[in-house]
Motif scaffolding. Structure first.
Motif, PDB file in Angstrom:
ATOM      1  N   ALA A 165       0.829  -1.208   0.000  1.00 15.06           N
ATOM      2  CA  ALA A 165       0.000   0.000   0.000  1.00 15.06           C
ATOM      3  C   ALA A 165       0.863   1.258   0.000  1.00 15.06           C
ATOM      4  O   ALA A 165       0.531   2.247  -0.679  1.00 15.06           O
ATOM      5  N   GLU A 166       1.967   1.240   0.735  1.00 15.10           N
ATOM      6  CA  GLU A 166       2.861   2.400   0.752  1.00 15.10           C
ATOM      7  C   GLU A 166       3.485   2.629  -0.615  1.00 15.10           C
ATOM      8  O   GLU A 166       3.645   3.767  -1.061  1.00 15.10           O
ATOM      9  N   VAL A 167       3.851   1.539  -1.296  1.00 13.97           N
ATOM     10  CA  VAL A 167       4.407   1.656  -2.652  1.00 13.97           C
ATOM     11  C   VAL A 167       3.390   2.285  -3.589  1.00 13.97           C
ATOM     12  O   VAL A 167       3.730   3.089  -4.475  1.00 13.97           O
ATOM     13  N   ASP A 168       2.106   1.948  -3.386  1.00 11.85           N
ATOM     14  CA  ASP A 168       1.039   2.515  -4.222  1.00 11.85           C
ATOM     15  C   ASP A 168       0.660   3.928  -3.808  1.00 11.85           C
ATOM     16  O   ASP A 168      -0.205   4.545  -4.444  1.00 11.85           O
ATOM     17  N   ALA A 170      -0.604   4.915  -0.722  1.00 12.84           N
ATOM     18  CA  ALA A 170      -1.732   5.022   0.211  1.00 12.84           C
ATOM     19  C   ALA A 170      -1.290   5.693   1.500  1.00 12.84           C
ATOM     20  O   ALA A 170      -0.222   5.378   2.039  1.00 12.84           O
ATOM     21  N   ASN A 171      -2.111   6.620   1.999  1.00 18.42           N
ATOM     22  CA  ASN A 171      -1.780   7.291   3.262  1.00 18.42           C
ATOM     23  C   ASN A 171      -2.288   6.463   4.442  1.00 18.42           C
ATOM     24  O   ASN A 171      -2.860   5.386   4.270  1.00 18.42           O
ATOM     25  N   TRP A 172      -2.090   7.003   5.667  1.00 20.37           N
ATOM     26  CA  TRP A 172      -2.442   6.254   6.879  1.00 20.37           C
ATOM     27  C   TRP A 172      -3.937   5.946   6.934  1.00 20.37           C
ATOM     28  O   TRP A 172      -4.329   4.834   7.290  1.00 20.37           O
ATOM     29  N   ILE A 173      -4.783   6.920   6.561  1.00 18.31           N
ATOM     30  CA  ILE A 173      -6.233   6.714   6.613  1.00 18.31           C
ATOM     31  C   ILE A 173      -6.658   5.637   5.619  1.00 18.31           C
ATOM     32  O   ILE A 173      -7.481   4.763   5.933  1.00 18.31           O
ATOM     33  N   GLN A 174      -6.098   5.683   4.428  1.00 19.26           N
ATOM     34  CA  GLN A 174      -6.442   4.681   3.415  1.00 19.26           C
ATOM     35  C   GLN A 174      -5.994   3.288   3.841  1.00 19.26           C
ATOM     36  O   GLN A 174      -6.712   2.308   3.634  1.00 19.26           O
ATOM     37  N   ARG A 175      -4.804   3.200   4.446  1.00 20.06           N
ATOM     38  CA  ARG A 175      -4.319   1.894   4.915  1.00 20.06           C
ATOM     39  C   ARG A 175      -5.213   1.362   6.038  1.00 20.06           C
ATOM     40  O   ARG A 175      -5.466   0.157   6.127  1.00 20.06           O
ATOM     41  N   HIS A 178      -8.759   0.341   4.374  1.00 20.00           N
ATOM     42  CA  HIS A 178      -8.731  -0.639   3.290  1.00 20.00           C
ATOM     43  C   HIS A 178      -7.910  -1.881   3.617  1.00 20.00           C
ATOM     44  O   HIS A 178      -8.006  -2.885   2.890  1.00 20.00           O
ATOM     45  N   ILE A 179      -7.124  -1.824   4.693  1.00 21.40           N
ATOM     46  CA  ILE A 179      -6.322  -2.995   5.070  1.00 21.40           C
ATOM     47  C   ILE A 179      -6.610  -3.413   6.508  1.00 21.40           C
ATOM     48  O   ILE A 179      -7.059  -4.533   6.767  1.00 21.40           O
ATOM     49  N   THR A 180      -6.367  -2.486   7.454  1.00 17.86           N
ATOM     50  CA  THR A 180      -6.450  -2.842   8.874  1.00 17.86           C
ATOM     51  C   THR A 180      -7.853  -3.283   9.279  1.00 17.86           C
ATOM     52  O   THR A 180      -8.045  -4.385   9.798  1.00 17.86           O
ATOM     53  N   LEU A 181      -8.836  -2.408   9.067  1.00 18.37           N
ATOM     54  CA  LEU A 181     -10.189  -2.727   9.522  1.00 18.37           C
ATOM     55  C   LEU A 181     -10.803  -3.933   8.809  1.00 18.37           C
ATOM     56  O   LEU A 181     -11.410  -4.796   9.467  1.00 18.37           O
ATOM     57  N   PRO A 182     -10.685  -4.051   7.467  1.00 20.71           N
ATOM     58  CA  PRO A 182     -11.249  -5.259   6.822  1.00 20.71           C
ATOM     59  C   PRO A 182     -10.632  -6.559   7.336  1.00 20.71           C
ATOM     60  O   PRO A 182     -11.349  -7.547   7.541  1.00 20.71           O
ATOM     61  N   LEU A 183      -9.314  -6.577   7.558  1.00 23.81           N
ATOM     62  CA  LEU A 183      -8.667  -7.803   8.023  1.00 23.81           C
ATOM     63  C   LEU A 183      -8.840  -8.020   9.528  1.00 23.81           C
ATOM     64  O   LEU A 183      -8.536  -9.100  10.039  1.00 23.81           O
TER      65      LEU A 183
END
Length: 271
Positions: A165-168, A170-175, A178-183
Motif C-alpha cells: 500500500a505504501e508503494v502505491d 496510500a496514506n495512513w487513513i487509506q491503509r 482498506h487494510i487494517t479494519l477489513p482484516l
C-alpha cells in the motif's frame, strides 16, 4: 449432571410455582403471561437494551482505537499495554466502589475537574438521565481484555499488505480503512458476539452500586438483576426460570442475526 440437568429442570420449573422451599404446582404458561404484564420486567428490558446498544458499539470503537495506538512501535510500549490492561484485573465490586467515589457529585474527582473548568457536573448516579451513561463509562474503563484480542488480530495482519500500500502511495487513513479494519473484522465479529452476550448479562456493577435496589427510579434495574431478585430474594424460582429462558431466546436471536449478517462484512484472509 451439573449442566444438562439444571438446564432442562429450569424449563420445567418455568411452568410451575416452584419456590425452592416448596415444589410448587404446574401452572402452564401463567409465569410467562404474568411477565408480559409486569411493568418492572419491561423496565429491566429497556435498561438492558439501552446499555447494550451504546456500550457494545462504543467498546468496539474505543477497543480498536486503543489497540491501534498500542500497536505502534514506540519505546516503552509494554508499559503502556500493561497500564491499559490493569483495570481488567480489578474485581467488579472494587471497581464499583472506586467509581462511586469518582462520580460522587459533592467531592468526586470527575465533578471536581469539571468545576475547575467552570462546568457544573451532574449527579451522575443519582440522576435517571445520567445513571446509565455513568455505568457505560465505568464498563468502558475495563475493556482491556478486548484490547488484547484486537492487538492479537493486528499482529496477525501481514506487513506485506502495508508495504504494498505504501508503494502505491496510500496514506495512513487509506491503509486503516482498506487494510487494517477489513482484516480485523473476524476479531471485531468475535468481540461483537461476546460483548452482546455480556451486555445482556450485566449484573455485578449495577447491583453493587445500588445495593440491589436499581435506584434511582429503577433506572439501573437490569434484566439479570430482576431475575436474581425473583429467584433468590422473593423465592419465585419458577418466575425467574421463565425470565431466564426469555433471556436465552433474546440472546440466541441476536446472536443468530449477527451470524447471518457477518457474511456481508466479515473478511477472512485468503478468501
Amino acid at each position: 449432571m451439573f449442566f444438562a440437568l439444571p438446564l432442562f429442570s429450569s424449563i420445567y420449573f418455568s411452568f410451575t410455582t416452584y419456590s425452592i422451599l416448596q415444589p410448587g404446582e404446574f401452572i402452564g404458561l401463567q409465569n410467562y403471561k404474568d411477565l408480559f404484564h409486569d411493568d418492572l420486567f419491561w423496565k429491566s428490558i429497556y435498561n438492558t437494551i439501552y446499555f447494550a446498544v451504546f456500550f457494545v458499539p462504543l467498546s468496539i470503537i474505543f477497543g480498536v482505537a486503543l489497540a491501534m495506538m498500542l500497536n505502534m512501535k514506540v519505546k516503552g510500549m509494554a508499559v503502556y499495554r500493561t497500564i491499559y490492561f490493569l483495570p481488567t484485573l480489578v474485581p467488579h465490586v472494587a471497581m464499583a466502589v472506586l467509581w462511586m467515589w469518582l462520580l460522587n457529585p459533592g467531592f468526586g474527582l470527575i465533578n471536581g475537574t469539571l468545576d475547575f473548568f467552570g462546568i457544573q457536573g451532574p449527579n451522575w448516579l443519582g440522576s435517571v438521565t445520567w445513571s446509565k451513561p455513568s455505568l457505560i463509562l465505568m464498563s468502558l474503563w475495563g475493556i482491556g481484555q478486548a484490547v488484547i484480542i484486537y492487538l492479537a488480530g493486528l499482529g496477525d495482519i501481514p506487513e506485506e499488505f502495508y508495504e504494498a500500500a505504501e508503494v502505491d502511495g496510500a496514506n495512513w487513513i487509506q491503509r486503516t480503512f482498506h487494510i487494517t479494519l477489513p482484516l480485523l473484522t473476524p476479531v471485531i465479529f468475535f468481540n461483537l458476539v461476546m460483548g452482546t452476550i455480556g451486555a445482556f448479562q450485566q449484573f455485578t456493577l449495577p447491583y453493587t452500586m445500588t445495593n440491589g435496589q436499581g435506584s434511582p427510579a429503577e433506572s439501573l434495574t437490569f434484566y439479570v438483576m430482576y431475575l436474581y431478585d425473583n429467584g433468590f430474594k422473593f423465592f419465585k424460582m419458577g418466575y425467574a426460570s421463565a425470565m431466564a429462558w426469555i433471556l436465552f431466546v433474546i440472546i440466541m436471536a441476536l446472536t443468530a442475526v449477527i451470524f447471518m449478517t457477518s457474511k456481508r462484512w466479515v473478511h477472512y484472509q485468503g478468501e
